[in-house]
Design a protein around this motif. Structure first.
Motif, mmCIF file in Angstrom:
data_model
loop_
_atom_site.group_PDB
_atom_site.id
_atom_site.type_symbol
_atom_site.label_atom_id
_atom_site.label_comp_id
_atom_site.label_asym_id
_atom_site.label_seq_id
_atom_site.Cartn_x
_atom_site.Cartn_y
_atom_site.Cartn_z
ATOM 1 N N PHE A 126 0.822 -1.212 0.000
ATOM 2 C CA PHE A 126 0.000 0.000 0.000
ATOM 3 C C PHE A 126 0.861 1.270 0.000
ATOM 4 O O PHE A 126 0.507 2.271 -0.631
ATOM 5 C CB PHE A 126 -0.932 0.008 1.218
ATOM 6 C CG PHE A 126 -2.048 -0.990 1.119
ATOM 7 C CD1 PHE A 126 -3.115 -0.785 0.254
ATOM 8 C CD2 PHE A 126 -2.039 -2.146 1.882
ATOM 9 C CE1 PHE A 126 -4.140 -1.704 0.148
ATOM 10 C CE2 PHE A 126 -3.074 -3.076 1.778
ATOM 11 C CZ PHE A 126 -4.121 -2.853 0.918
ATOM 12 N N LEU A 127 1.987 1.243 0.712
ATOM 13 C CA LEU A 127 2.784 2.448 0.875
ATOM 14 C C LEU A 127 3.560 2.817 -0.394
ATOM 15 O O LEU A 127 3.646 3.997 -0.753
ATOM 16 C CB LEU A 127 3.763 2.268 2.038
ATOM 17 C CG LEU A 127 4.550 3.512 2.475
ATOM 18 C CD1 LEU A 127 3.583 4.627 2.881
ATOM 19 C CD2 LEU A 127 5.480 3.167 3.641
ATOM 20 N N THR A 128 4.097 1.825 -1.082
ATOM 21 C CA THR A 128 4.928 2.111 -2.266
ATOM 22 C C THR A 128 4.150 2.833 -3.361
ATOM 23 O O THR A 128 4.626 3.854 -3.887
ATOM 24 C CB THR A 128 5.561 0.814 -2.813
ATOM 25 O OG1 THR A 128 6.356 0.212 -1.780
ATOM 26 C CG2 THR A 128 6.429 1.101 -4.024
ATOM 27 N N PRO A 129 2.951 2.369 -3.750
ATOM 28 C CA PRO A 129 2.200 3.131 -4.768
ATOM 29 C C PRO A 129 1.872 4.555 -4.319
ATOM 30 O O PRO A 129 1.902 5.480 -5.134
ATOM 31 C CB PRO A 129 0.922 2.303 -4.964
ATOM 32 C CG PRO A 129 1.262 0.940 -4.490
ATOM 33 C CD PRO A 129 2.245 1.123 -3.394
ATOM 34 N N VAL A 130 1.552 4.705 -3.025
ATOM 35 C CA VAL A 130 1.243 6.050 -2.519
ATOM 36 C C VAL A 130 2.460 6.958 -2.658
ATOM 37 O O VAL A 130 2.358 8.111 -3.104
ATOM 38 C CB VAL A 130 0.781 5.971 -1.046
ATOM 39 C CG1 VAL A 130 0.691 7.376 -0.440
ATOM 40 C CG2 VAL A 130 -0.563 5.271 -0.946
ATOM 41 N N LEU A 131 3.639 6.434 -2.290
ATOM 42 C CA LEU A 131 4.871 7.225 -2.402
ATOM 43 C C LEU A 131 5.173 7.565 -3.858
ATOM 44 O O LEU A 131 5.586 8.679 -4.171
ATOM 45 C CB LEU A 131 6.050 6.464 -1.790
ATOM 46 C CG LEU A 131 6.082 6.402 -0.264
ATOM 47 C CD1 LEU A 131 7.232 5.503 0.205
ATOM 48 C CD2 LEU A 131 6.242 7.797 0.329
ATOM 49 N N ILE A 132 4.962 6.605 -4.746
ATOM 50 C CA ILE A 132 5.233 6.842 -6.170
ATOM 51 C C ILE A 132 4.295 7.912 -6.722
ATOM 52 O O ILE A 132 4.726 8.839 -7.428
ATOM 53 C CB ILE A 132 5.096 5.525 -6.965
ATOM 54 C CG1 ILE A 132 6.222 4.558 -6.587
ATOM 55 C CG2 ILE A 132 5.117 5.800 -8.466
ATOM 56 C CD1 ILE A 132 6.079 3.184 -7.182
ATOM 57 N N ILE A 133 3.007 7.794 -6.383
ATOM 58 C CA ILE A 133 2.032 8.789 -6.845
ATOM 59 C C ILE A 133 2.342 10.153 -6.257
ATOM 60 O O ILE A 133 2.290 11.182 -6.948
ATOM 61 C CB ILE A 133 0.594 8.348 -6.483
ATOM 62 C CG1 ILE A 133 0.228 7.075 -7.258
ATOM 63 C CG2 ILE A 133 -0.404 9.458 -6.760
ATOM 64 C CD1 ILE A 133 -1.061 6.436 -6.808
ATOM 65 N N PHE A 134 2.704 10.168 -4.978
ATOM 66 C CA PHE A 134 3.026 11.407 -4.287
ATOM 67 C C PHE A 134 4.248 12.073 -4.924
ATOM 68 O O PHE A 134 4.254 13.272 -5.211
ATOM 69 C CB PHE A 134 3.277 11.101 -2.811
ATOM 70 C CG PHE A 134 3.573 12.304 -1.977
ATOM 71 C CD1 PHE A 134 2.767 13.430 -2.029
ATOM 72 C CD2 PHE A 134 4.660 12.316 -1.120
ATOM 73 C CE1 PHE A 134 3.035 14.544 -1.258
ATOM 74 C CE2 PHE A 134 4.937 13.424 -0.343
ATOM 75 C CZ PHE A 134 4.131 14.538 -0.410
#
Length: 799
Positions: free
Chosen positions: A512-520
């Motif tokens: 969950f965290l990796t996609p959020v960081l990438i999008i961010f």
């Protein structure tokens, strides 16, 4: 066997990818440019040398100029630059027509008996004027000091006179020449020599000189004494050899070139004791070029492009050196960019100016300016087209003139000092260091491809390494498990690890965290792309003012600051969090109200259209399809046109002029129309599908009325299906908000987002963009929660 082979291939490719990533990171670390090799002290010593009396002002074609050329050539050889001139030499020879100053020049005032009343010193009291109509000569004539405009006097009054006038226009000078004036004396603040190319001379000429202000006042005070003047200005234009000096560092791509250049010549001397040092104007640029050349040549890595270092000669008399090169290039112009260093390291101001013109030149100048700003060196507005860069613009060669402002506030004039006092005292070592670091920042990234992220602190690196190492370990364990679940790791098997609670918790966290960081990061990256981003074609290659390195650096610094100082402040020192509060609430309420109305309207209309539809011929269905085809921009425009018509016809004035109606209801209405139509289309389709099912037919067979069938059966099924599609509706509404808030001046998040984007104010733009994403996430989670609540199959995990 085939399954095992496929797993083996996947595992092998994964390992190869990891090895390649490690290799790329290692190469990035090794490909480092060392700016510490640059020394401002060396630059200072070069300036001190070239501005000394030994070189006598370096007038093009003079012996002092030749010495300066040899100095540059010797230094090129000393640091190991390859010859870049003609015939494998460091020179590009050409001849120029320049004035040759003889040392027996004099200007004196005598009485009627020939006795000297005043003798003025050439260079300190007076200087020749060769611009326009000015020329040298040998004159002994009566002094005439007009009491009124020169054009008021007759030929008899002016003929064979030397007139003294504080200032004269071209038409007045021409009148004086036509009426027999033999010489003109004007006033000046300082005896500054103004070089004039021969081709800029007027068709007519007269002996002209300028006298410093106080001396001019003393001279005109002697008006009643009937004095004569004796002037001898022997300044013939002659063809002289004025070569450019060129050295180079061959890069990996020998067909791409950057020319780093400066002006070697200056104004020369008036006498043996009086010369124009040109420390800041000219010598500083050459000195900076020499030190940059040394710094680049001593690197352990090779530049991507071939770098050519040039000392242009005879620039003072019409940019002759650079013009000759452009007419006789030793390297292809369509693959060259040019940096011209001029007046760098001045002690008045640290701000730099990046002068250029034309789309190609301005794009290149903006890229160099961005690297300067990244090196914490401020820049002032570009000076635009000047004599230094116009020759390149004419040839469509990207060129930028880099120079210090001599005042903190640029006034439009290049110099405000006496050229005779342009000595080493005008130079500041700290400013030389700042200019060098600004230029090397550009060179390091764009020419030597040193992308190593030096802006990362030790803590940053540790956190990134730990995060990536954790991801790598989890990935390898997962791949190894797929390859052989029974493989033992220390005291346990991969299968036990794979199904353990810590492994699953970490996997989900990364998932969950990796996609959020990438999008961010992607959002921040896009936000930091300059609003004036430009890509142009220059010769045979493209040129852009966009730098991946700078945008990544700015994006990372924003992320780091976000955790330390929060959302920050805008360009105008407004706290982003404070500005965001009201905007967030307005947009959330607008979206919620529009969603509720769209949902109720769409479901009701969809059920009605679907229940009464007869195949594809339903007028309600057709109307829905037509409404969906209308662009959201057109809807807003149509609503505003209706408001204008109502206002002009004075219908419902109390409503039209209501602030609530125009600033709240109209945006709400515009935002609700398309989603409502979209929901009605979905609801209509659901009803048409459901109405064919057995349970609806049974309900009708039992004699239930139409409204009972709708209320007891179709409504529930339609609401469940529509709620499942609300995420798609939300996407439509968010995109519509961009149009609605902007065109209706609704002060929500999107309106602020657009406003900050237009102002190129990155910090609040990112904060508002994240808030918009937060709204989307919150509503999406709300829809999922409602869907689970009302749909028993989702509650039980059936789908």
């Amino acid at each position: 066997m085939n399954l095992w082979s496929k797993k083996s291939v996947y595992f092998f490719l994964s390992l190869v990818f990891i090895v390649l990533m490690c290799f790329a990171i290692g190469r990035l670390y090794l490909n480092k440019f060392d700016e510490s090799k640059f020394s401002a002290d060396n630059v200072y010593r070069h300036i001190q040398e070239l501005s000394s009396s030994k070189y006598q002002g370096r007038l093009a074609g003079s012996s002092g100029n030749t010495l300066a050329l040899h100095y540059v050539e010797s230094y090129f050889k000393q640091i190991g630059l390859e010859p870049a001139g003609e015939h494998n030499t460091y020179y590009q020879d050409f001849q120029s027509m320049v004035p040759v100053y003889n040392t027996d020049t004099f200007f004196r005032v005598i009485d009627q008996q020939g006795k000297t009343v005043e003798d003025y010193a050439f260079g300190s009291d007076f200087i020749e004027v060769l611009a326009g109509y000015g020329s040298g000569g040998d004159v002994t004539s009566d002094l005439f000091i007009p009491a009124k405009n020169i054009t008021s006097y007759s030929r008899e009054e002016l003929s064979d006179k030397v007139v003294a006038v504080p200032a004269m226009q071209d038409k007045e000078i021409e009148y004086a020449i036509d009426n027999g004036v033999r010489g003109i004396i004007t006033a000046s603040v300082s005896p500054k020599r103004v070089p004039t190319p021969l081709e800029e001379k007027k068709g007519k000429s007269v002996l002209m000189l300028s006298l410093v202000g106080e001396k001019f006042d003393e001279l005109t005070a002697k008006n009643e004494q009937k004095l004569k003047v004796q002037i001898h200005l022997d300044i013939p234009y002659k063809p002289v050899n004025t070569p450019n000096v060129l050295g180079k560092i061959t890069g990996k791509n020998p067909n791409e070139f950057l020319i780093i250049s400066a002006q070697i010549d200056y104004l020369g001397s008036a006498t043996q004791d009086i010369y124009y040092p040109g420390a800041l104007d000219g010598a500083s640029g050459v000195a900076m070029m020499l030190e940059l050349a040394k710094t680049m040549k001593t690197q352990t890595i090779v530049p991507d492009k071939t770098i050519i270092f040039v000392a242009w000669n005879n620039q003072e008399f019409g940019s002759k050196g650079s013009k000759y090169y452009l007419e006789h290039p030793t390297y292809p112009l369509d693959r060259s960019n040019v940096i011209l260093l001029k007046a760098v390291g001045g002690n008045k101001s640290r701000e730099l100016m990046f002068g250029s013109a034309g789309e190609v030149g301005n794009t290149f100048a903006d890229l160099v300016r961005q690297y300067s700003a990244d090196a914490q060196v401020k820049s002032l507005p570009s000076r635009g087209l000047t004599a230094d860069n116009e020759v390149y613009v004419d040839k469509n060669v990207p060129a930028v003139v880099v120079m210090n402002a001599l005042e903190a506030r640029y006034t439009g004039a290049l110099y405000d000092f006496d050229s005779l006092r342009d000595t080493i005292d005008y130079i500041d070592k700290d400013n030389l260091q700042a200019v060098g670091m600004a230029l090397l920042n550009y060179v390091r990234v764009e020419l030597f491809s040193d992308y190593f992220p030096r802006y990362l602190s030790g803590t940053d690196v540790f956190a990134i390494v730990i995060y990536l190492a954790g991801m790598l370990v989890l990935y390898l364990l997962a791949r190894l498990y797929k390859f052989n679940p029974k493989l033992r790791v220390l005291t346990t098997t991969l299968e036990d690890i794979y199904y353990s609670i810590p492994f699953n918790l970490l996997s989900k966290a990364y998932y969950f965290l990796t996609p959020v960081l990438i999008i961010f990061l992607a959002l921040i990256f896009i936000s930091n792309i300059p609003i004036d981003f430009n890509l142009v074609l220059s010769g045979n290659h493209s040129l852009s003012n966009f730098s991946w390195y700078l945008v990544l650096k700015q994006s990372y610094q924003y992320m780091r600051d976000l955790f330390s100082v929060g959302l920050g402040t805008s360009k105008y020192h407004i706290n982003v969090l404070d500005a965001l509060g009201d905007s967030f609430l307005r947009s959330a309420l607008l979206l919620l109200a529009a969603l509720i109305v769209s949902f109720v309207f769409g479901v009701c209309k969809g059920i009605r259209d679907g229940y009464k539809a007869k195949g594809a011929k339903s007028w309600g269905t057709v109307g829905t399809i037509v409404a969906l085809s209308i662009p959201d921009v057109l809807i807003v425009i149509l609503v505003q046109v209706c408001l204008i018509l109502l206002n002009r016809s004075n219908l419902l004035p109390w409503l039209v002029r209501s602030e609530f109606f125009s600033k709240v209801f109209i945006p709400f209405l515009c935002l609700s129309i398309l989603p409502g139509v979209y929901i009605s289309r979905i609801a209509s389709t659901v009803v048409q599908e459901e109405i064919q099912k057995d349970y609806i037919q049974v309900a009708k067979a039992k004699g239930l009325a139409g409204w009972q069938v709708v209320l007891n059966h179709l409504l529930i099924a339609t609401v469940i299906k529509v709620i499942d599609t609300l995420s798609s509706v939300l996407t439509i509404m968010i995109s519509n908000m961009i149009i609605v808030e902007y065109l209706c001046y609704y002060p929500g998040i999107v309106y602020g987002l657009m406003r900050y984007y237009q102002q190129n104010d990155t910090v609040p733009f990112i904060g508002f963009a994240m808030s918009l994403g937060l709204i989307y996430l919150a509503f999406s989670m709300l829809f999922k929660g409602i869907a689970k609540l009302i749909n028993p199959m989702k509650r039980e995990g059936v789908y």
